[in-house]
Design a protein around this motif. Structure first.
Motif, short mmCIF file in Angstrom:
data_model
loop_
_atom_site.label_atom_id
_atom_site.label_comp_id
_atom_site.label_asym_id
_atom_site.label_seq_id
_atom_site.Cartn_x
_atom_site.Cartn_y
_atom_site.Cartn_z
N GLY A 146 0.80 -1.22 0.00
CA GLY A 146 0.00 0.00 0.00
C GLY A 146 0.83 1.26 0.00
N GLN A 147 2.13 1.14 -0.27
CA GLN A 147 3.03 2.30 -0.26
C GLN A 147 3.50 2.68 -1.66
OE1 GLN A 147 3.74 4.03 2.65
NE2 GLN A 147 2.12 2.65 3.37
N GLY A 148 2.90 2.10 -2.68
CA GLY A 148 3.31 2.40 -4.04
C GLY A 148 2.98 3.83 -4.44
N ILE A 149 3.75 4.37 -5.39
CA ILE A 149 3.54 5.72 -5.90
C ILE A 149 3.63 5.67 -7.42
CG2 ILE A 149 4.44 8.09 -6.00
CD1 ILE A 149 5.56 7.69 -3.20
N ILE A 150 2.68 6.26 -8.09
CA ILE A 150 2.72 6.37 -9.55
C ILE A 150 3.16 7.79 -9.90
CG2 ILE A 150 1.40 6.30 -11.68
CD1 ILE A 150 -0.45 4.26 -10.41
N SER A 151 4.24 7.90 -10.64
CA SER A 151 4.74 9.21 -11.08
C SER A 151 4.54 9.32 -12.59
CB SER A 151 6.23 9.37 -10.74
OG SER A 151 6.43 9.38 -9.34
N SER A 152 3.73 10.27 -13.00
CA SER A 152 3.46 10.51 -14.42
C SER A 152 3.13 11.98 -14.58
CB SER A 152 2.28 9.65 -14.88
OG SER A 152 1.07 10.16 -14.34
N TRP A 153 2.84 12.39 -15.79
CA TRP A 153 2.32 13.74 -15.95
C TRP A 153 0.95 13.81 -15.29
CZ3 TRP A 153 4.95 17.78 -16.28
CH2 TRP A 153 4.43 19.00 -16.75
N TRP A 154 0.45 15.01 -15.03
CA TRP A 154 -0.70 15.18 -14.14
C TRP A 154 -2.02 14.66 -14.70
CZ3 TRP A 154 -4.81 17.88 -16.04
CH2 TRP A 154 -4.58 18.73 -17.13
N ASP A 155 -2.14 14.49 -16.02
CA ASP A 155 -3.44 14.29 -16.67
C ASP A 155 -4.30 13.19 -16.05
OD1 ASP A 155 -1.24 15.15 -18.53
OD2 ASP A 155 -2.94 15.65 -19.81
N PHE A 156 -3.69 12.02 -15.78
CA PHE A 156 -4.49 10.87 -15.37
C PHE A 156 -4.27 10.50 -13.90
CE2 PHE A 156 -3.58 10.39 -19.95
CZ PHE A 156 -4.88 10.55 -20.41
N GLY A 157 -3.79 11.46 -13.13
CA GLY A 157 -3.57 11.19 -11.71
C GLY A 157 -4.82 10.77 -10.97
N HIS A 158 -5.97 11.37 -11.33
CA HIS A 158 -7.23 11.02 -10.64
C HIS A 158 -7.61 9.56 -10.91
CE1 HIS A 158 -7.49 15.09 -9.49
NE2 HIS A 158 -8.02 15.57 -10.59
N HIS A 159 -7.35 9.06 -12.11
CA HIS A 159 -7.62 7.66 -12.42
C HIS A 159 -6.76 6.74 -11.56
CE1 HIS A 159 -8.91 8.95 -16.77
NE2 HIS A 159 -9.84 9.19 -15.85
N PHE A 160 -5.48 7.09 -11.43
CA PHE A 160 -4.57 6.26 -10.64
C PHE A 160 -5.02 6.19 -9.18
CE2 PHE A 160 -1.16 8.03 -13.71
CZ PHE A 160 -1.59 7.16 -14.71
N LYS A 161 -5.43 7.33 -8.63
CA LYS A 161 -5.83 7.36 -7.22
C LYS A 161 -7.10 6.56 -6.97
CE LYS A 161 -6.12 11.73 -7.12
NZ LYS A 161 -6.51 13.06 -6.65
N GLN A 162 -8.09 6.69 -7.85
CA GLN A 162 -9.38 6.06 -7.59
C GLN A 162 -9.41 4.60 -8.02
OE1 GLN A 162 -12.24 4.92 -9.44
NE2 GLN A 162 -13.28 4.61 -7.48
N ILE A 163 -8.97 4.31 -9.24
CA ILE A 163 -9.09 2.94 -9.75
C ILE A 163 -8.01 2.04 -9.17
CG2 ILE A 163 -9.16 1.52 -11.83
CD1 ILE A 163 -10.11 4.00 -13.37
N ALA A 164 -6.75 2.54 -9.16
CA ALA A 164 -5.66 1.73 -8.61
C ALA A 164 -5.49 1.91 -7.11
CB ALA A 164 -4.35 2.10 -9.31
N ASP A 165 -6.19 2.91 -6.53
CA ASP A 165 -6.08 3.19 -5.10
C ASP A 165 -4.60 3.36 -4.70
OD1 ASP A 165 -6.91 3.70 -2.54
OD2 ASP A 165 -7.07 1.58 -1.97
N THR A 166 -3.87 4.13 -5.51
CA THR A 166 -2.43 4.30 -5.32
C THR A 166 -2.10 5.78 -5.25
OG1 THR A 166 -2.04 2.28 -6.59
CG2 THR A 166 -0.17 3.76 -6.30
N ARG A 167 -1.09 6.12 -4.45
CA ARG A 167 -0.66 7.51 -4.33
C ARG A 167 0.01 7.97 -5.62
NH1 ARG A 167 3.11 7.26 0.81
NH2 ARG A 167 3.90 5.50 -0.43
#
Length: 804
Positions: free
Chosen positions: A681-702
């Motif tokens: 539960g400590q994973g972090i996804i680093s990308s450009w900002w566009d799809f950050g909301h998808h990563f947080k909600q669907i992948a439940d990842t920071r």
């Protein structure tokens, strides 16, 4: 009218058939006399309906019906005339000898008489029924027009729910493949055939195939369409929410349903999102709390009606409901200016306006629907307060408008614009009043102050400012309210490429915040011709008079400020064209509504044309002008030859048909795999900002940053990662971000500038601190420690001068 015009023929056929039965059922007559003599002996007479009584009833109904030359009226006198004539001419029986006794004949004739009377009664019932129906329509026409506008709004915005884009894509794919195969065979068999003949042969062969095997082709299209739709549906068969920001609100709404508040946790009394700006997270802004709470309550209400509904499905309906309320308010404001005709035209324009539909259709559960609804509600409440005769009602509505301003300040950071618009309107309105009363002002200023209108204007203005100030302070803070008149000047810098702190302004990369030219803006709201009619509407609104027969320019003033202010905002960000849409709709409707008043009187008087027909023609013409350049969702430039200035925009229906979700099975399956593999539960996804909301909600990842934290220092570092060709540098930046975000740079800036409290707001020595970061990220832990100590000793020996 179409149905009414068909009824007389229908009833005439019934009468003739009844007469035929009478002739066939009548017994043969003896030589002693014809059938008519038997009728006289039996006492049966052909009676006509009481036309005098019917005419008196019609006159009474006409007197009792409300008349308003500004409203839409339809005259049914001619239709009623048909009904009064039905049954007046009875079929005469032929003279035939009677072959059996008179008693039997009399019995038959009595049944015929009863049938005829019953038929006359049916005619009267139909006549009375239509009269009652028309009376009901006449009394409730405003409500029925509002209902029509609401239904149109819902219909247009619900189009994406069935994913029509999938059928269009499937049809295009199947048809193009079929034609391509035919063309390949034609060219293989006839290599030297000219292109024009090839195209003709392909078309002919395609038509033959469709004629012979059209059903199989349609089945293939439908199967492929269903396959595409399944790609955009979840396991339960419901469409995925289609866009980006919707997933930001979905996560907060799920938190509310799960543990009662939007944040992941509460820190120091603040709602805290620990998925943003990893690894530390951030406090949720106050303006981001209103929307998820509303969506949470909406879900709970929907769940009472349907226990199987999901949170995302309930959210999908939110923009449809709120947009319907917006069109109602647009109707009511326009109606105040120009009557029902103006309201109907304005409401339909708001329902179909492309800039509104794009951001408020089914599934797009962002906060844009509120951003349009609440300002329109504030304006409507204030105008109603100003026009109210009852003092207590007036003050109550002023307080309610102030409360709505307070709610708007809690819901959206740009709340101040509508507050400034109304205050500006009242200042100009008061100056206009002083000019009209200049003689009293010059000779007896005290008398001017004592005038009822003077006191009313001043009290209404102060009441709005004070009530808004109270509720904005209670729901946010006083500082937020005190800056309402200053924020517009800061709005000009929204697209400045580099800010004072030297970090890049990432808002310049947001497509919806691209600066728009005047021509682009006008094109999006319908074109120059529509815009010119709206300006005419503002001008004719100056002729409006209040209940005391005084010229009442406040509607023209607020429309002018509304239009100019939102157009200016759109030059800074093209997304703000949705704020122009209500103003354009009201002004456009006012032009035709007020014009209808004068035109209908003149045409009715000079040419003896019914006013309802004039109203219908004006409404159809106004909507035709609005919709003609956007038929089938295409810009029809050929209309420029007919009416110069029409440029067109996309009609709401076409937008709905072309709306395709961003999220699909590929997205969901990939992010689900990330979620399942992140066991710590400590994973972090680093990308450009566009799809950050998808990563947080669907992948439940920071995430390192997202669409609400885009304008931070993380944008600089992630941009560097994506652009550098040095893998060691990329790894060093990622290690720094994942372990401490931009914390290292902030601390180094304090080293170069002792006593600094907020490094994010001070660019002093920023160049030095960033440079040092870029050096140490390339080193291992021990080497980096030595480099920092050496830099500190150097700073003690010789303090560095600011390079900025």
């Amino acid at each position: 009218m179409g149905l009414a015009s068909k009824l007389p023929k229908f009833l005439t056929k019934r009468k003739k058939s009844s007469g035929a039965r009478a002739e066939s059922d009548a017994p043969p007559q003896e030589k002693s006399g014809p059938t008519e003599s038997i009728r006289e002996e039996a006492g049966v007479k052909n009676e006509k309906p009481d036309e005098t009584k019917s005419a008196q009833e019609e006159q009474t109904q006409e007197k009792n019906q409300p008349k308003d030359e500004d409203e839409i009226n339809i005259d049914l006198k001619k239709v009623k005339g048909f009904f009064s004539k039905i049954g007046s001419d009875e079929e005469k029986a032929e003279d035939e000898p009677i072959s059996f006794d008179v008693k039997s004949a009399w019995s038959k004739v009595k049944s015929i008489g009863k049938s005829a009377k019953a038929h006359d009664s049916d005619e009267e019932d139909i006549n009375i029924g239509i009269g009652k129906a028309w009376s009901f329509i006449s009394r409730n026409r405003t409500y029925l027009l509002i209902l029509a506008v609401v239904l149109l709004t819902i219909y247009v915005r619900m189009i994406p729910a069935d994913m029509p884009f999938a059928e269009n894509a499937a049809r295009n794919t199947v048809v193009n493949n079929l034609r391509s195969n035919i063309e390949s065979q034609v060219r293989a068999q006839n290599p030297g055939l000219p292109d024009a003949q090839v195209r003709q042969v392909v078309t002919d062969q395609y038509n033959i195939i469709m004629k012979q095997q059209g059903q199989q082709v349609e089945e293939q299209i439908q199967a492929f369409s269903n396959q595409i739709k399944d790609f955009f549906r979840d396991a339960t068969g419901r469409p995925y929410l289609p866009d980006i920001d919707t997933y930001y609100w979905l996560r907060y709404t799920e938190n509310i349903i799960e543990h009662g508040y939007p944040g992941d946790v509460i820190k120091d009394g603040q709602q805290w999102d620990d998925h943003q700006l990893a690894p530390f997270g951030r406090a949720i802004p106050q303006s981001d709390l209103f929307h998820p709470y509303f969506l949470g309550y909406l879900y709970r209400l929907a769940n009472l009606l349907n226990s199987n509904i999901s949170i995302s499905q309930a959210m999908a309906y939110y923009p449809v409901v709120i947009s319907a309320l917006t069109t109602v308010l647009v109707f009511l404001i326009a109606r105040k200016v120009g009557g029902d005709v103006a309201g109907l035209i304005a409401g339909i324009m708001a329902a179909l306006n492309g800039s509104l539909v794009t951001r408020t259709i089914f599934g797009h559960a962002d906060s844009d629907a509120w951003v349009v609804l609440i300002p329109v509600l504030i304006i409507y409440l204030y105008l109603e307060a100003f026009d109210a005769r009852n003092r207590y009602v007036s003050w109550g509505l002023v307080g309610l408008s102030g409360l709505t301003v307070g709610v708007f300040s809690f819901a959206w950071g740009g709340w101040w614009y509508i507050f400034d618009f109304i205050v500006g309107m009242m200042v100009i309105y008061f100056l206009y009043f002083l000019v009209t009363q200049w003689r009293i002002l010059a000779k007896q200023p005290v008398k001017l102050i004592r005038l009822e209108r003077t006191r009313h204007i001043i009290l209404m203005t102060l009441g709005f400012i004070v009530s808004s100030g109270i509720f904005v302070t209670l729901l946010t803070n006083f500082r937020n309210f005190s800056q309402a008149f200053l924020v517009p000047f800061a709005f000009r810098a929204i697209k400045t490429p580099v800010e004072a702190v030297l970090w890049p302004n990432v808002l310049t990369t947001v497509a919806e915040l691209n600066e728009g030219s005047f021509n682009q803006i006008i094109s999006q709201i319908g074109g120059k011709f529509i815009f010119m009619i709206a300006l005419i509407g503002i001008l004719v609104a100056l002729t409006r008079r209040d209940k005391d027969n005084h010229v009442d320019p406040k509607y023209a003033i607020i429309l002018s400020i509304w239009l100019v202010g939102t157009i200016y905002a759109s030059t800074k960000g093209i997304r703000f064209t949705l704020l122009i849409a209500p103003a354009i709709a009201v002004a456009y409707g006012a032009a035709f509504g007020i014009g209808h008043r004068h035109i209908s009187r003149w045409v009715a008087r000079e040419f003896n044309v019914k006013k309802w027909l004039i109203s219908l023609v004006i409404i159809v013409f106004a909507l035709w002008l609005f919709s003609m350049p956007v038929a089938s969702g295409q810009r029809l430039f050929q209309y420029r030859e007919l009416i110069p200035g029409i440029e067109g925009s996309y009609l709401g229906r076409s937008i709905g048909e072309q709306d395709a979700p961003i999220v699909n099975d590929a997205w969901v399956n990939s992010l689900a795999a990330i979620k399942n593999n992140d066991t710590s539960g400590q994973g972090i996804i680093s990308s450009w900002w566009d799809f950050g909301h998808h990563f947080k909600q669907i992948a439940d990842t920071r995430v390192t940053f997202d669409g609400t934290t885009q304008n931070t220092a993380q944008a600089h570092w992630i941009g560097k990662v994506l652009m550098t060709s040095d893998e060691r540098e990329a790894v060093g930046i990622m290690r720094m971000l994942n372990c401490g975000g931009n914390f290292a740079q902030n601390e180094l800036q304090k080293l170069y500038n002792p006593g600094l409290i907020d490094p994010a707001a001070d660019a002093t020595f920023m160049h030095d601190s960033i440079g040092m970061i870029k050096r140490i990220i390339m080193l291992d832990r021990e080497e980096a420690r030595k480099a920092l100590l050496s830099e500190r000793e150097s700073m003690k020996a010789q303090p560095r001068k600011c390079l900025i």
